[in-house]
Design a protein around this motif. Structure first.
Motif, short mmCIF file in Angstrom:
data_model
loop_
_atom_site.label_atom_id
_atom_site.label_comp_id
_atom_site.label_asym_id
_atom_site.label_seq_id
_atom_site.Cartn_x
_atom_site.Cartn_y
_atom_site.Cartn_z
N ILE A 81 -30.40 42.38 68.73
CA ILE A 81 -29.89 42.43 70.14
C ILE A 81 -29.99 43.47 70.86
N TYR A 82 -30.53 44.46 70.63
CA TYR A 82 -30.53 45.83 71.26
C TYR A 82 -31.78 46.00 72.02
N GLY A 83 -32.21 47.04 72.60
CA GLY A 83 -33.59 47.34 73.09
C GLY A 83 -34.45 48.01 72.14
N PRO A 84 -35.67 48.02 72.60
CA PRO A 84 -36.61 48.48 71.42
C PRO A 84 -36.86 50.08 71.29
N ILE A 85 -36.16 51.05 72.11
CA ILE A 85 -36.57 52.51 72.24
C ILE A 85 -36.20 53.22 70.77
N TYR A 86 -34.91 52.59 70.20
CA TYR A 86 -34.41 53.41 68.62
C TYR A 86 -35.58 52.93 67.79
N PHE A 87 -36.12 51.68 67.93
CA PHE A 87 -36.77 51.10 66.82
C PHE A 87 -38.54 51.88 67.15
N TYR A 88 -38.86 51.96 68.16
CA TYR A 88 -39.77 52.63 68.37
C TYR A 88 -39.96 54.10 67.80
N ALA A 89 -39.00 54.59 68.40
CA ALA A 89 -38.84 56.22 67.94
C ALA A 89 -38.61 56.27 66.44
N LEU B 21 -32.65 51.12 77.65
CA LEU B 21 -33.45 50.29 76.73
C LEU B 21 -33.30 50.65 75.26
N THR B 22 -32.10 51.49 74.93
CA THR B 22 -31.69 51.54 73.57
C THR B 22 -30.82 50.77 73.36
N LYS B 23 -29.46 50.77 74.22
CA LYS B 23 -28.47 49.91 74.12
C LYS B 23 -28.00 49.53 75.63
N GLN B 24 -27.77 48.05 75.66
CA GLN B 24 -27.39 47.74 77.08
C GLN B 24 -26.28 48.13 77.66
N THR B 25 -25.42 48.67 76.57
CA THR B 25 -23.98 49.15 77.17
C THR B 25 -24.03 50.13 78.18
N ALA B 26 -25.15 50.95 78.12
CA ALA B 26 -25.41 52.02 79.16
C ALA B 26 -25.37 51.41 80.54
N LEU B 27 -25.68 50.12 80.66
CA LEU B 27 -25.53 49.83 81.98
C LEU B 27 -24.36 49.97 82.71
N VAL B 28 -23.19 49.88 81.83
CA VAL B 28 -21.75 50.07 82.53
C VAL B 28 -21.74 51.68 83.17
N THR B 29 -21.96 52.42 82.74
CA THR B 29 -21.92 53.99 82.93
C THR B 29 -23.08 54.15 84.06
#
Length: 686
Positions: free
Chosen positions: A260-268, A371-379
């Motif tokens: 349920i998270y973005g792809p960046i961590y998995f690609y890194a 794109l790593t974790k959607q929570t960043a949108l709030v900040t």
């Protein structure tokens, strides 16, 4: 005493005579002490009383439990409260080790290490314990820290009473006459200066201690071949799909459920896995490096804003000290540390590089964080407001970069995955429930852990407004609001845990550094005998803040027994004929040589949801069970299996318990759960 010290002493001006101003200040400190003590008491005693309500427990889900206390806290160990319980269909029921009827009310007298605990023996012989989290105030370190803080404020109030001020004036008069005597006695002023130096050294030492503790834990467990937290394996499964050229997002099915998270961590992590191979190590290495990056960015923030290296070290060190308070999550194979590092780096670029290039870079980095974790949108939303208000001519560059990266990647991913990318990234968040107790619990409990940093945050923002540094004040006020609300929203989610505190604690660590530097700078030009007590008090408060976060690192490191139990489980499963379905754990099937089903993220889709996708996945699992497609189904307990296919399991599979000794093979953080039940196909279904 050196001549320079003499010159400082002789040039110091006498303090003003004690009078109404010092009396008013003493009254303010007294009121502050009372307010702090009242806040601590009410924060704990006005919480909702703890309760446990479970409708479906046991292999067949036939046991129901209702267990509750009549108050949230008691003052002393041994102080009593009433608990009530109502249990149906359990074989045995015990309260704190004593057999009781299936329902009743009883007075119990808990302590911090002996909470009210209801123990059940379920049909089939499994034993379960259900403790209530009743707070014992006299044994709760955060309550005790608040009490110490209140006593410190009262001590400060005493210092500013007229009698104490007359004594201080007399001492100052003696100091101004040169108290450094031939017999080697040290003046009060020199003693205060020396105390400052000692406290600075102690604070630097405790920061070093926290860094050593964290790195020691991280390096001791980075190569552990099993899960440190029960969802780590699902992350490894996702990286494995990337390396195999399979889509990361797809329709949820028995064979695979997407994150349920973005792809960046998995690609890194996939890039690092190309060097070290698939497993937990590469993902933990990415998180470890990202966490060190967080420390570096917090240090850079404070250093760039204030020029104060010491305060910058304190800020970075405080965040390192929250390792245990945030669930020892920094180095896990999860997305959180990388998301936070990218977010902090993007905020740094926004604050200190207001230019077209700087804002384009900020837009790229903030997009990667989202794109790593959607929570960043709030900040990010609050920081965009700052950009529009304070740097409007550069904001277009930032927005263009974000629109290109986020909008473009969303369109491409949705096109490639038939819309499943947006489902897991956006729609799944709407299907998560809300935990009502977290509405106030975050503000009353979670923030109290860093109480000094909270107070310094308010001081910093007030001072920026008072000095008419409006651009600076806007940035830090909106940063504070964005980071705190982001953590609050994560704590509200039904699946939220203390790792959701990452952004709030990072922001508060930043404000601690800014606040320490600000206060030292405000009193810099005062006479030494008036400046030094303030600095000493500030450093002592910092010391109390740091000491309150001390922890024992050993429970966060897996033992040799954990390693042996995991190896035995994998060896046992490797001998199973046919495929394995792990419910709730990823990658273990691959370790056993059965990589066909990557089901670790399944709880995000199931979890009791009645959405169409959850119902479709439940139907697919029912069909697979009825076809006896799996050689073994492994689950932690029946609550991890959707109620709609428990009947199919009973019809087509038989259950056995995995043998464990004590707490072996439990994760060292997160939910305390482990593979417990093995379901094997019946030779004659029915």
């Amino acid at each position: 005493m050196t001549s320079s010290t003499h010159s400082h002493v002789h040039s110091a001006q006498p303090p003003p005579a004690a009078g109404h101003s010092s009396g008013r200040f003493a009254l303010i400190l007294t009121l502050a002490a009372a307010a702090l003590f009242a806040f601590a008491v009410f924060s704990f005693t006005l919480r909702p009383a703890p309760e446990i309500d479970l409708d479906s427990v046991g292999a067949d889900g036939e046991v129901a439990i209702s267990f509750r206390a009549d108050t949230a806290a008691v003052w002393l160990p041994g102080a009593c409260l009433n608990v009530s319980w109502d249990v149906t269909n359990a074989v045995e029921v015990a309260l704190n080790g004593s057999p009781v009827l299936a329902s009743g009310v009883r007075e119990v007298c808990p302590s911090a290490d002996a909470p009210p605990t209801l123990s059940l023996v379920l049909p089939g012989g499994a034993a379960r314990d259900y403790p209530l989290n009743v707070i014992v105030l006299a044994q709760h370190k955060y309550f005790l820290l608040a009490v110490v803080g209140a006593l410190g404020l009262l001590a400060g109030a005493v210092v500013f009473t007229p009698p104490a001020q007359r004594v201080i004036g007399a001492l100052h008069a003696r100091a101004s006459q040169g108290i450094a005597r031939a017999d080697g006695q040290v003046s009060t002023t020199a003693l205060l200066l020396r105390t400052e130096q000692i406290l600075r050294f102690v604070l630097l030492a405790i920061v070093a201690l926290y860094l050593v503790l964290y790195l020691g834990v991280a390096l001791a467990r980075i190569g552990y071949p099993f899960e440190l937290e029960w969802m780590e394996g699902a992350s490894v499964d996702s990286v494995s799909r990337v390396l195999n050229g399979q889509p990361l997002y797809a329709a949820p099915g028995v064979e695979y459920v997407a994150p349920i998270y973005g792809p960046i961590y998995f690609y890194a992590s996939a890039l690092v896995s190309m060097v070290f191979g698939v497993g937990f190590f590469p993902l933990r290495l990415v998180s470890l490096l990202a966490s060190l990056g967080c420390f570096a960015v917090i240090y850079g923030f404070v250093k760039r804003e204030t020029g104060d290296r010491f305060a910058a070290v304190l800020g970075a060190g405080l965040f390192a000290a929250t390792f245990d308070a945030t669930g020892s999550w920094f180095d896990l194979a999860r997305v959180d540390s990388l998301y936070l590092f990218l977010l902090l780096l993007g905020l740094y670029l926004v604050r200190f590089h207001p230019s077209p290039r700087g804002y384009i870079a900020a837009g790229i980095v903030l997009s990667l964080s989202l794109l790593t974790k959607q929570t960043a949108l709030v900040t990010i939303a609050f920081i965009l407001l700052y950009c529009l208000l304070s740097q409007p001519r550069y904001t277009l560059y930032l927005l263009a970069a974000m629109a290109l990266l986020i909008g473009g990647s969303t369109l491409l991913y949705d096109f490639a995955t038939n819309g499943w990318y947006s489902y897991f990234m956006l729609d799944m968040a709407e299907e998560q429930g809300i935990v009502g107790t977290a509405l106030l619990g975050f503000w009353q409990g979670d923030l109290a852990v860093l109480l000094l940093a909270v107070l310094l945050m308010l001081v910093v923002i007030y001072r920026q407004l008072a000095s008419q540094s409006f651009i600076q004040a806007r940035f830090y006020a909106l940063l504070a609001v964005g980071m705190l609300i982001a953590s609050w929203l994560m704590r509200l989610h039904s699946g939220g845990w203390v790792n959701g505190l990452f952004p709030a604690y990072a922001a508060l660590a930043l404000f601690l550094g800014l606040g320490v530097s600000l206060i030292v700078r405000l009193v810099r030009d005062l006479p030494i005998d008036r400046r030094s007590p303030v600095v000493v008090a500030l450093y002592l408060a910092c010391l109390v803040q740091f000491v309150g976060l001390l922890y024992d690192p050993s429970p966060r490191i897996p033992t040799e027994q954990d390693r042996q139990a995991g190896s035995a489980l994998i060896q046992h499963l490797s001998r199973v004929e046919g495929d394995i379905l792990f419910v709730g754990h990823g990658y273990y099937a691959a370790l056993a040589g059965k990589p066909g089903y990557q089901f670790g993220w399944s709880m995000n889709v199931l979890g009791g949801s009645s959405s169409p996708n959850a119902l479709a996945l439940t139907g697919a699992i029912n069909d697979a069970i009825a076809q006896q497609r799996f050689g073994v189904i492994v689950a932690d307990n029946a609550t991890f299996l959707h109620e709609d296919f428990e009947a199919a399991l009973e019809t087509y599979y038989e259950m056995e318990l995995l043998p464990y000794v004590g707490t072996e093979f439990l994760p060292v953080t997160g939910m305390e759960t482990r593979p417990t039940y093995l379901y094997t196909p019946k030779s004659s279904p029915g």
